[in-house]
Scaffold this active site. Structure first.
Site, PDB file in Angstrom:
ATOM      1  N   GLU A  72      11.111  -2.881  -1.266  1.00  0.00           N
ATOM      2  CA  GLU A  72      11.217  -2.040  -0.089  1.00  0.00           C
ATOM      3  C   GLU A  72      10.451  -2.660   1.064  1.00  0.00           C
ATOM      4  O   GLU A  72       9.457  -3.345   0.851  1.00  0.00           O
ATOM      5  CB  GLU A  72      10.602  -0.670  -0.375  1.00  0.00           C
ATOM      6  CG  GLU A  72      11.253   0.015  -1.526  1.00  0.00           C
ATOM      7  CD  GLU A  72      10.570   1.325  -1.865  1.00  0.00           C
ATOM      8  OE1 GLU A  72       9.567   1.669  -1.211  1.00  0.00           O
ATOM      9  OE2 GLU A  72      11.056   1.987  -2.777  1.00  0.00           O
ATOM     10  N   CYS A  85       5.859  -2.893   7.424  1.00  0.00           N
ATOM     11  CA  CYS A  85       5.103  -2.712   6.187  1.00  0.00           C
ATOM     12  C   CYS A  85       5.831  -3.527   5.123  1.00  0.00           C
ATOM     13  O   CYS A  85       6.971  -3.244   4.788  1.00  0.00           O
ATOM     14  CB  CYS A  85       5.057  -1.228   5.831  1.00  0.00           C
ATOM     15  SG  CYS A  85       4.271  -0.909   4.244  1.00  0.00           S
ATOM     16  N   CYS A  92       4.587  -3.723  -9.497  1.00  0.00           N
ATOM     17  CA  CYS A  92       3.154  -3.948  -9.310  1.00  0.00           C
ATOM     18  C   CYS A  92       2.473  -3.825 -10.659  1.00  0.00           C
ATOM     19  O   CYS A  92       2.848  -2.995 -11.479  1.00  0.00           O
ATOM     20  CB  CYS A  92       2.582  -2.921  -8.326  1.00  0.00           C
ATOM     21  SG  CYS A  92       0.856  -3.229  -7.879  1.00  0.00           S
ATOM     22  N   CYS A  96      -1.622   2.153 -10.465  1.00  0.00           N
ATOM     23  CA  CYS A  96      -2.395   3.297  -9.976  1.00  0.00           C
ATOM     24  C   CYS A  96      -1.643   4.584 -10.367  1.00  0.00           C
ATOM     25  O   CYS A  96      -0.415   4.636 -10.279  1.00  0.00           O
ATOM     26  CB  CYS A  96      -2.561   3.220  -8.465  1.00  0.00           C
ATOM     27  SG  CYS A  96      -3.463   1.753  -7.946  1.00  0.00           S
ATOM     28  N   CYS A  99       1.040   6.205  -7.929  1.00  0.00           N
ATOM     29  CA  CYS A  99       1.927   5.311  -7.175  1.00  0.00           C
ATOM     30  C   CYS A  99       3.223   5.034  -7.919  1.00  0.00           C
ATOM     31  O   CYS A  99       3.226   4.760  -9.120  1.00  0.00           O
ATOM     32  CB  CYS A  99       1.183   4.007  -6.897  1.00  0.00           C
ATOM     33  SG  CYS A  99       2.197   2.787  -6.037  1.00  0.00           S
ATOM     34  N   CYS A 313       4.885   4.066  -1.119  1.00  0.00           N
ATOM     35  CA  CYS A 313       5.061   2.878  -1.941  1.00  0.00           C
ATOM     36  C   CYS A 313       5.997   3.055  -3.149  1.00  0.00           C
ATOM     37  O   CYS A 313       5.695   3.793  -4.070  1.00  0.00           O
ATOM     38  CB  CYS A 313       3.665   2.504  -2.430  1.00  0.00           C
ATOM     39  SG  CYS A 313       3.537   0.846  -3.012  1.00  0.00           S
TER      40      CYS A 313
HETATM   41  N1  SAH Z   1      -1.643  -2.919  -3.739  1.00  0.00           N
HETATM   42  C1  SAH Z   1      -2.153  -2.728  -2.419  1.00  0.00           C
HETATM   43  C2  SAH Z   1      -1.096  -2.484  -1.347  1.00  0.00           C
HETATM   44  C3  SAH Z   1       0.098  -1.609  -1.657  1.00  0.00           C
HETATM   45  S1  SAH Z   1      -0.100   0.139  -1.666  1.00  0.00           S
HETATM   46  C4  SAH Z   1      -3.181  -1.622  -2.412  1.00  0.00           C
HETATM   47  O1  SAH Z   1      -3.447  -1.052  -3.462  1.00  0.00           O
HETATM   48  O2  SAH Z   1      -3.767  -1.356  -1.372  1.00  0.00           O
HETATM   49  C5  SAH Z   1      -0.534   0.594  -0.013  1.00  0.00           C
HETATM   50  C6  SAH Z   1      -1.286   1.914   0.029  1.00  0.00           C
HETATM   51  O3  SAH Z   1      -0.409   3.012  -0.309  1.00  0.00           O
HETATM   52  C7  SAH Z   1      -2.429   1.964  -0.971  1.00  0.00           C
HETATM   53  O4  SAH Z   1      -3.580   2.481  -0.364  1.00  0.00           O
HETATM   54  C8  SAH Z   1      -1.887   2.903  -2.021  1.00  0.00           C
HETATM   55  O5  SAH Z   1      -2.908   3.489  -2.746  1.00  0.00           O
HETATM   56  C9  SAH Z   1      -1.083   3.878  -1.187  1.00  0.00           C
HETATM   57  N2  SAH Z   1      -0.143   4.709  -1.952  1.00  0.00           N
HETATM   58  C10 SAH Z   1       0.576   4.372  -3.041  1.00  0.00           C
HETATM   59  N3  SAH Z   1       1.290   5.420  -3.488  1.00  0.00           N
HETATM   60  C11 SAH Z   1       1.048   6.452  -2.662  1.00  0.00           C
HETATM   61  C12 SAH Z   1       1.476   7.810  -2.592  1.00  0.00           C
HETATM   62  N4  SAH Z   1       2.338   8.300  -3.471  1.00  0.00           N
HETATM   63  N5  SAH Z   1       1.002   8.586  -1.598  1.00  0.00           N
HETATM   64  C13 SAH Z   1       0.134   8.080  -0.690  1.00  0.00           C
HETATM   65  N6  SAH Z   1      -0.324   6.816  -0.686  1.00  0.00           N
HETATM   66  C14 SAH Z   1       0.118   6.006  -1.671  1.00  0.00           C
END
Ligand code: SAH
Length: 346
Positions: A72, A85, A92, A96, A99, A313
């Site tokens: 994306e 972005c 990944c 997390c 995510c 994300c």
């Molecule tokens: N791997 C990197 C960059 C990609 S994610 C990182 O961890 O920073 C970019 C941001 O989006 C990160 O801060 C991540 O925690 C956040 N993110 C991912 N899923 C999300 C969600 N469902 N709601 C809000 N923020 C989210």
């Protein structure tokens, strides 16, 4: 290719300034040369297979590479500025808990070309120039370090994308070695660390990668980045109501932020189907921000953009895969039924 040297400047102009996706559009080149180039080179290897646009103008593209993998990429307009972005990996490996990108693990790294190409596709989605880039799409940029830095170099090169390094933000889950390495590069990008919890115990609950990298190590690396770049570090914090927004959490987060002289960026959790977290209300966001500010931290609530565009994300890829799976199952059932019919089975 036996062409005069000025042709390279012409071609570079078409690619980087005009951002055309096809050699046939390079109207000041002889037709024969255009054809030869098209036969030998590929300008864009990705195909846009889905495009969603939210009411606020945010456009999200789902791009498919020749190997069938999809990522994306998002264009976020804001006045005359346009932010890209970008993704750095297919899937990944960080997983997390909140995510969508990590749900199916890491498929592969993207190349420099595949990262830069996202900006090219997004350029066609705004009348303005792409002025900012955030590495906040799918993947962990510092786990694909060489390609990330290679892409940044293409972005900041005045002969290529010509974006100011100060307008580029690398967001990381917090890989200390990568942060240190980035601090040594001659590129003054902004570093954002996805903290989401300011104690090791809480962090391990929502970020598996935290098992390998204690907060103290991340903070020392962040301090190094700050010292070498003199660029303030951003701490990203996805607010998960009832999980990481207690008073104790505010206390530890404020302490970390003050120690690093960092800006805290509060992000409202963007709901992902099947995940056990809820979206905070704006009152809950405000309340948590107030608690941090009361303790002296510098806080911003990130404006949530492109909700209808599945902009968190990994969400669009996830939804698209689910719809296609459903379609496929229906198709399979239908073809089985047809086959059964042909064979005279009930
Ligand atoms: N791997 C990197 C960059 C990609 S994610 C990182 O961890 O920073 C970019 C941001 O989006 C990160 O801060 C991540 O925690 C956040 N993110 C991912 N899923 C999300 C969600 N469902 N709601 C809000 N923020 C989210």
């Amino acid at each position: 290719m036996g062409q005069p040297k000025y042709r390279t400047d012409q071609i570079a102009r078409w690619i980087w300034q005009e951002r055309v996706g096809d050699f046939s559009a390079m109207s000041n080149l002889p037709a024969e040369l255009r054809q030869t180039l098209a036969d030998r080179f590929v300008l864009r290897s990705g195909k846009v297979v889905e495009r969603t646009k939210a009411a606020d103008g945010t456009v999200k593209l789902l791009i498919e590479w020749p190997d069938g993998e999809r990522i994306e990429t998002v264009m976020i307009p804001s006045g005359t500025r346009a932010t890209a972005c970008v993704s750095t990996q297919v899937g990944c490996g960080m997983k997390c808990a909140f995510c969508a990108s990590g749900m199916h693990g890491l498929k592969r790294n993207l190349t420099v070309a595949e990262i830069v190409e996202q900006v090219m596709h997004l350029s066609g989605e705004t009348p303005n120039r792409i002025s900012h880039v955030v590495f906040m799409g799918m993947g962990e940029p510092l786990a694909n370090y060489e390609a990330t830095v290679g892409a940044i170099r293409a972005m900041i090169d005045p002969q290529r994308l010509g974006i100011s390094a100060r307008h580029i933000t690398v967001s990381t889950v917090g890989l200390p070695k990568g942060i240190r390495k980035l601090a040594e590069e001659d590129i003054p990008v902004t570093l954002a660390i996805s903290l989401h919890a300011a104690t090791d115990a809480m962090r391990r609950e929502i970020i598996p990668a935290a098992l390998r990298y204690p907060l103290e190590e991340i903070m020392l690396a962040a301090q190094e980045f700050f010292d070498s770049r003199h660029r303030q570090v951003t701490l990203e914090y996805v607010v998960l109501p009832g999980v990481n927004d207690t008073n104790v959490c505010a206390e530890s987060l404020a302490r970390v932020a003050m120690r690093l002289a960092a800006n805290v960026n509060l992000i409202s959790f963007n709901p992902v189907p099947s995940l056990p977290f809820s979206r905070p209300t704006s009152a809950e966001m405000r309340a948590f921000a107030d608690r941090l500010e009361k303790r002296g931290a510098n806080v911003q609530i990130r404006r949530s953009r492109g909700l209808e565009a599945d902009a968190a994300c990994g969400q669009l890829r996830q939804r698209k895969a689910t719809t296609e799976e459903t379609a496929l199952t229906t198709e399979n059932t239908e073809s089985t039924e047809r086959k059964d019919e042909a064979e005279g089975k009930p």
